[in-house]
Scaffold this motif. Sequence first.
Motif: not given
Ligand SMILES: *Cc1c(COP(=O)(O)O)cnc(C)c1O
Length: 342
Positions: A31, A35, A183, A201, A327
């Motif tokens: 998304k 990043y 993560t 991330v 992030y």
């Molecule tokens: C952004 C997001 C992730 C990824 O999260 P990270 O902490 O960057 O690994 C996974 N699931 C959802 C629903 C998110 O919004």
Amino acid sequence: MALQIDLGALRANYRALAALGPSARAGGVVKADGYGLGAGLVAQALAQEGVSDFFVALASEAGAVRAAVGPGPRIFVLSGHMAGADLGDAIPVLNSPEQYFRDRAIRPGQPFAIQLDTGMNRLGFEPGEWAALKAEILTAGPALVMSHLACADEPDHPMNPRQLAAFREMTEGVTVPRSFAATGGILLGTEYHFDLLRPGVGLYGGMPFADARPVVRLSLPVIQTRDVAPGETAGYSNTWTAERACRIATVAAGYADGLHRTLSSDGQRPRIDLFAGDVRCPIVGRVSMDLITVDVSALAEIPAELDLICPQQPVDAVAEAMGTIGYEVLTGLGRRYSRSAV
Ligand SMILES: *Cc1c(COP(=O)(O)O)cnc(C)c1O
């Protein structure tokens, strides 16, 4: 201004995170334009690692990912089916009864996923809404049932087991694949993994994945250098005064490129350095919109570029100096940097 993305490191981070959950599949969250690094670039590299489940936030982000990965992989849209959204062949993660009924009316028989709210109170079906519709929705056959952890970056936080218990309870008897861990959740241990991991991330070298390989190098070109005498100042508002003779370089980047004014230095306490190899060159004075001044007195020769994000100063160190998280630094890196894979 060059933003170099080490796709080998990205792929190694993917393999390392996936290896923590050998009984689950690992997708990739790309998304916010991967990043900030370029969704097409990173999605293609992840597809080469065999990733077949991608996650974007908005339907408008799916096209760039599809163009990069070809027709096979699934692309999930986390915001679900918003009114007027053009989903194309992406799979909406439906977050409420309203989204569910809208989607079924417009896309009957097409794949969808479901998000449950296990306590974060951000997105997803509330337990009562889910209880009322669970049987009907499961009959329609979602591709995935998922939820998201609020405090996974704090392993000892009591919210983690609380959400895990809620997710288990709400998905009792569910036979379609379940997804729970981003993560932070991957690092919490296998009981958080279920069937599909959603790392974001950590792929890009950011905390909480402490063992990540650095993925990003941000190099800023030196436009000009000058010698200043003791007592001279640099930058807006004269916030920095030279205490001794020194050499100042001006580099081409600033707060319009996501390098917040909070990185400014008053000379008492340098907030952050730029790097020439291993040599630290502290920021002096205010960060301008497009320019930053740096004390390069320690250098015998001035290189064409100085590094702001590099292995010596990873993205989370810059984030800490800005008072934020990795992030936000990554996703805030501006559109003026040329992004290239190395
Ligand atoms: C952004 C997001 C992730 C990824 O999260 P990270 O902490 O960057 O690994 C996974 N699931 C959802 C629903 C998110 O919004």
